[in-house]
Design a protein around this motif. Structure first.
Motif, PDB file in Angstrom:
ATOM      1  N   UNK A 148       0.823  -1.220   0.000  1.00  0.00           N
ATOM      2  CA  UNK A 148       0.000   0.000   0.000  1.00  0.00           C
ATOM      3  C   UNK A 148       0.851   1.262   0.000  1.00  0.00           C
ATOM      4  N   UNK A 149       0.423   2.204  -0.826  1.00  0.00           N
ATOM      5  CA  UNK A 149       0.861   3.596  -0.771  1.00  0.00           C
ATOM      6  C   UNK A 149      -0.385   4.466  -0.900  1.00  0.00           C
ATOM      7  N   UNK A 150      -0.410   5.662  -0.321  1.00  0.00           N
ATOM      8  CA  UNK A 150      -1.605   6.502  -0.391  1.00  0.00           C
ATOM      9  C   UNK A 150      -2.112   6.732  -1.810  1.00  0.00           C
ATOM     10  N   UNK A 171      -8.227   3.043   8.615  1.00  0.00           N
ATOM     11  CA  UNK A 171      -6.936   2.367   8.540  1.00  0.00           C
ATOM     12  C   UNK A 171      -5.851   3.363   8.155  1.00  0.00           C
ATOM     13  N   UNK A 172      -4.676   3.235   8.799  1.00  0.00           N
ATOM     14  CA  UNK A 172      -3.555   4.123   8.505  1.00  0.00           C
ATOM     15  C   UNK A 172      -2.519   3.477   7.580  1.00  0.00           C
ATOM     16  N   UNK A 173      -2.522   2.148   7.478  1.00  0.00           N
ATOM     17  CA  UNK A 173      -1.564   1.411   6.655  1.00  0.00           C
ATOM     18  C   UNK A 173      -0.110   1.789   6.974  1.00  0.00           C
ATOM     19  N   UNK A 174       0.296   1.801   8.235  1.00  0.00           N
ATOM     20  CA  UNK A 174       1.692   2.155   8.529  1.00  0.00           C
ATOM     21  C   UNK A 174       2.644   1.093   8.000  1.00  0.00           C
ATOM     22  N   UNK A 175       3.822   1.498   7.488  1.00  0.00           N
ATOM     23  CA  UNK A 175       4.835   0.504   7.105  1.00  0.00           C
ATOM     24  C   UNK A 175       5.461  -0.093   8.364  1.00  0.00           C
ATOM     25  N   UNK A 176       5.359  -1.405   8.520  1.00  0.00           N
ATOM     26  CA  UNK A 176       5.843  -2.066   9.736  1.00  0.00           C
ATOM     27  C   UNK A 176       6.547  -3.356   9.362  1.00  0.00           C
ATOM     28  N   UNK A 232      -1.016  -3.253   7.780  1.00  0.00           N
ATOM     29  CA  UNK A 232       0.320  -2.676   7.673  1.00  0.00           C
ATOM     30  C   UNK A 232       0.835  -2.833   6.246  1.00  0.00           C
ATOM     31  N   UNK A 233       1.630  -1.863   5.805  1.00  0.00           N
ATOM     32  CA  UNK A 233       2.130  -1.851   4.439  1.00  0.00           C
ATOM     33  C   UNK A 233       3.499  -2.516   4.350  1.00  0.00           C
ATOM     34  N   UNK A 234       3.740  -3.138   3.197  1.00  0.00           N
ATOM     35  CA  UNK A 234       5.055  -3.734   2.916  1.00  0.00           C
ATOM     36  C   UNK A 234       6.010  -2.716   2.309  1.00  0.00           C
ATOM     37  N   UNK A 235       5.512  -1.481   2.091  1.00  0.00           N
ATOM     38  CA  UNK A 235       6.320  -0.432   1.483  1.00  0.00           C
ATOM     39  C   UNK A 235       6.451   0.769   2.411  1.00  0.00           C
ATOM     40  N   UNK A 236       7.630   1.338   2.477  1.00  0.00           N
ATOM     41  CA  UNK A 236       7.783   2.643   3.107  1.00  0.00           C
ATOM     42  C   UNK A 236       7.084   3.682   2.241  1.00  0.00           C
ATOM     43  N   UNK A 237       6.807   4.834   2.811  1.00  0.00           N
ATOM     44  CA  UNK A 237       6.061   5.846   2.071  1.00  0.00           C
ATOM     45  C   UNK A 237       6.818   6.361   0.847  1.00  0.00           C
TER      46      UNK A 237
END
Length: 449
Positions: free
Chosen positions: A184-186, A246-251, A278-283
């Motif tokens: 996920x990315x915004x 949901x915030x989808x933080x990268x973790x 949680x996202x598999x990608x940093x922003x």
């Protein structure tokens, strides 16, 4: 831990479990390739609007042609074969059918099929999370009263998350958060079926297999599917959505216990006892070293100092306080694991997760400026994406549930980024899905906390 032996005993005593499959897409194909070699399961019929697609699914998943050549359901029951049909109603009504697998992915059809199956005395494995998050609490209660099982699909992430939550509570930990990983990315919120393959990077050879539906995969990408699955988990476990969704933080998996705890402790959560993806990608788009893209997790807190001491003694990776831990499963195998739900429903009379109350909802958000007279194209399309919301907030704003945002005409303009209201569209009140939704909205208390 003895489900296999129970299924084997049941098969010896009363024959294999008689199953009907509704829908012949990717999830169904994954189930079928396991069922062809499972003695305890008899797939009596596969129903799909395209019988050619159903036969193609059986063929590519390892079924000999003679196994699905039964000319009727009666022949299938007599010979142990499988009949392919374009009528879900006819399959649901087959005498002696025990379990209906609703795998169409269409929330309107799914609600109708589940409602009919329960009336017919069938257990229902609701793979169709789109329908479950919209009307699941009503269907689950109806099933309980009818003496049949209504269950989430084991192998899909909501059921596996619910299993982790159940484990936590059974052994005495306080559940802080539960959820899954995704890519996920915004910017993905505005993705459409035209852009989805660029984001995924699938090859032409993969796409040519016929298993890849651009709208379905776009729903995974634009956040809709994550919202749908977390609403289902919320309704099954009582974990309340965060007010913001949901915030989808990268973790990273090694940071689960630290990141998935309340903000006042340095975590990312606006509340405890919640769901998060949680996202598999940093922003910046870079990949995490150890992501949980395909898996599920739960974070929990030790309730005593001694329990926290045991964490340290047995190598549990914790947050800096030593009190918060996590457990995760790195993969989920979708339909390959669905037999667990089938067996559990029949030999144990137990669901592998099911809605208990109306805690979370998925509201429809405009991807672009929408104009009166346009017809919404639903999940994974060009016009709207789904966002998780606490049920009381959804009800208070009369939000249009994502499951009803397909094939309905807009009665007024809606600005990009706005949550659609039920007053913005003309809904067919005669549909079973709409009737069940109205029952949920008026007859089931939306729980807040």
């Amino acid at each position: 831990m003895n489900l296999h032996s129970l299924l084997a005993r049941r098969t010896e005593d009363a024959g294999p479990v008689r199953v009907g499959v509704l829908g012949a897409g990717k999830f169904s194909s994954m189930f079928l390739t396991q069922a062809v070699n499972t003695p305890g399961i008899h797939v009596v019929g596969v129903a799909d609007l395209s019988t050619d697609r159903a036969r193609a699914a059986l063929d590519r998943t390892g079924w000999p042609a003679e196994r699905y050549a039964a000319a009727s359901f009666q022949e299938a029951l007599r010979t142990g074969g499988t009949h392919v049909t374009d009528s879900a109603d006819d399959l649901i009504d087959v005498p002696g059918l025990e379990v209906v697998l609703e795998i169409t992915g269409n929330p309107i059809a799914g609600a109708y099929h589940a409602d009919r199956a329960i009336d017919a005395g069938r257990h229902v494995v609701m793979v169709n999370v789109e329908a479950d998050c919209m009307v699941g609490p009503v269907l689950a209660e109806k099933a309980r009263k009818a003496g049949v099982v209504y269950t989430m699909a084991y192998g899909d992430q909501p059921a596996l998350i619910s299993e982790l939550v159940d484990w936590c509570r059974t052994v005495g930990f306080d559940v802080v958060a539960a959820g899954k990983g995704t890519k996920y990315l915004p910017e993905y919120n505005q993705s459409t079926p035209d852009t989805v393959w660029d984001y995924y990077g699938f090859t032409e050879e993969q796409l040519a297999t016929g298993d890849f539906n651009p709208k379905m995969f776009n729903s995974f990408l634009d956040g809709t599917k994550s919202a749908i699955e977390m609403a289902a988990v919320s309704n099954a476990t009582g974990l309340l959505p965060q007010e913001e969704g949901l915030f989808f933080p990268p973790v990273d998996v090694d940071d689960l216990a630290t990141a998935l705890r309340p903000r006042e402790l340095g975590g990312t959560l606006s509340r405890r006892g919640t769901v998060e993806v949680i996202s598999s990608l940093n922003r910046d788009g870079s990949a995490l070293a150890r992501d949980l893209r395909w898996g599920v997790y739960v974070t929990f807190e030790a309730r005593t100092d001694y329990a926290a001491q045991c964490f340290a003694e047995y190598g549990v990776r914790t947050d800096p306080t030593g009190r918060y831990g996590s457990l995760y499963r790195p993969y989920h195998m979708i339909g390959l694991e669905l037999g667990v739900s089938v067996a559990s429903a029949v030999v144990r009379g137990e669901a592998t997760g099911a809605a208990q109350a109306f805690y979370g909802d998925v509201v429809s958000v405009a991807k672009r400026d929408l104009k009166a007279g346009e017809v919404l194209d639903g999940e994974g399309g060009y016009m709207v994406f789904g966002k998780l919301a606490p049920a009381p907030a959804s009800l208070a704003s009369r939000a249009l549930p994502m499951g009803l945002a397909h094939g309905v005409k807009l009665t007024r303009d809606v600005a990009a980024g706005a949550v659609l209201s039920s007053d913005d569209v003309a809904v067919d009140e005669s549909l079973t899905a709409v009737r069940l939704r109205r029952e949920l909205e008026s007859g089931v208390l939306a729980v807040s906390g």
